[in-house]
Design a protein around this motif. Structure first.
Motif, mmCIF file in Angstrom:
data_model
loop_
_atom_site.group_PDB
_atom_site.id
_atom_site.type_symbol
_atom_site.label_atom_id
_atom_site.label_comp_id
_atom_site.label_asym_id
_atom_site.label_seq_id
_atom_site.Cartn_x
_atom_site.Cartn_y
_atom_site.Cartn_z
ATOM 1 N N PHE A 1 0.831 -1.202 0.000
ATOM 2 C CA PHE A 1 0.000 0.000 0.000
ATOM 3 C C PHE A 1 0.868 1.256 0.000
ATOM 4 O O PHE A 1 0.609 2.208 -0.743
ATOM 5 C CB PHE A 1 -0.950 0.031 1.201
ATOM 6 N N ARG A 2 1.900 1.283 0.829
ATOM 7 C CA ARG A 2 2.759 2.475 0.927
ATOM 8 C C ARG A 2 3.476 2.753 -0.394
ATOM 9 O O ARG A 2 3.687 3.915 -0.756
ATOM 10 C CB ARG A 2 3.765 2.343 2.073
ATOM 11 N N GLU A 3 3.841 1.712 -1.128
ATOM 12 C CA GLU A 3 4.460 1.922 -2.444
ATOM 13 C C GLU A 3 3.437 2.529 -3.415
ATOM 14 O O GLU A 3 3.756 3.456 -4.158
ATOM 15 C CB GLU A 3 5.029 0.618 -3.007
ATOM 16 N N LEU A 4 2.216 2.023 -3.399
ATOM 17 C CA LEU A 4 1.150 2.606 -4.227
ATOM 18 C C LEU A 4 0.923 4.069 -3.835
ATOM 19 O O LEU A 4 0.718 4.934 -4.706
ATOM 20 C CB LEU A 4 -0.154 1.823 -4.074
ATOM 21 N N GLU A 5 0.986 4.336 -2.546
ATOM 22 C CA GLU A 5 0.782 5.694 -2.049
ATOM 23 C C GLU A 5 1.890 6.629 -2.522
ATOM 24 O O GLU A 5 1.621 7.750 -2.969
ATOM 25 C CB GLU A 5 0.709 5.666 -0.516
ATOM 26 N N ARG A 6 3.154 6.175 -2.432
ATOM 27 C CA ARG A 6 4.293 6.983 -2.917
ATOM 28 C C ARG A 6 4.094 7.356 -4.382
ATOM 29 O O ARG A 6 4.280 8.508 -4.773
ATOM 30 C CB ARG A 6 5.597 6.182 -2.786
#
Length: 172
Positions: A59-64
């Motif tokens: 999720f955090r990679e998608l968010e970045r």
């Protein structure tokens, strides 16, 4: 006209980023974009499902990626997910932008988010989790913010007005 968003809103779950963002976009005569919505559209599923199926790191990679794309493409009001500031590259990307930290009291956040809302990081003991998130994130919100606007005791319209005043922006 400078390139990039007119306003970037950051803050914890329940701060009112989406609500205030929509009001600001209307008052400024610009578009509104929410990176959480972008992530859900890209993934084809709600954020809680992303956490459950692929985990928080995915999720955090998608968010970045969502924040990077939105900052590059969007010139209106941009609302970031509550945890976006945890990433150092995202904080660097926000440097120099008109970022506003919407500061919200725990009681207001709990009332707005609701204790049964599908927020993956607030699933167990929401009040304590929210406090813990704020202890971790408050220094990062203030680091990236050009202005801090308290939402306590204010209507969404009053908060939007305070954001416009803090950034010295004129309504459309």
């Amino acid at each position: 006209m400078t390139h990039g968003p007119a306003v970037v809103l950051v803050g914890p779950p329940g701060a009112g980023k989406t609500t205030i963002g929509a009001l600001l976009a209307q008052r400024l005569g610009v578009g509104m974009r929410d990176t959480d919505t972008d992530i859900e559209e890209t993934a084809g599923k709600p954020i809680p499902d992303i956490f459950l199926d692929q985990g928080e790191p995915h999720f955090r990679e998608l968010e970045r990626q969502a924040v990077r794309t939105a900052v590059t493409e969007h010139d209106g009001v941009l609302s970031l997910g509550g945890g976006a500031v945890m990433d150092a590259s995202t904080r660097a990307l926000l440097a120099g932008l008109p970022v506003v930290f919407l500061d919200v009291a725990l009681a207001d956040a709990v009332r707005r988010v609701g204790l049964d809302a599908p927020r993956p990081l607030l699933a167990i003991n929401p009040r304590q989790q929210w406090r813990t998130l704020m202890e971790q994130r408050r220094p990062l919100y203030t680091e990236v913010a050009r202005a801090v606007v308290s939402t306590e005791g204010r209507s969404p319209e009053e908060v939007a007005e305070a954001v416009l005043d803090a950034l010295e922006l004129k309504q459309a």
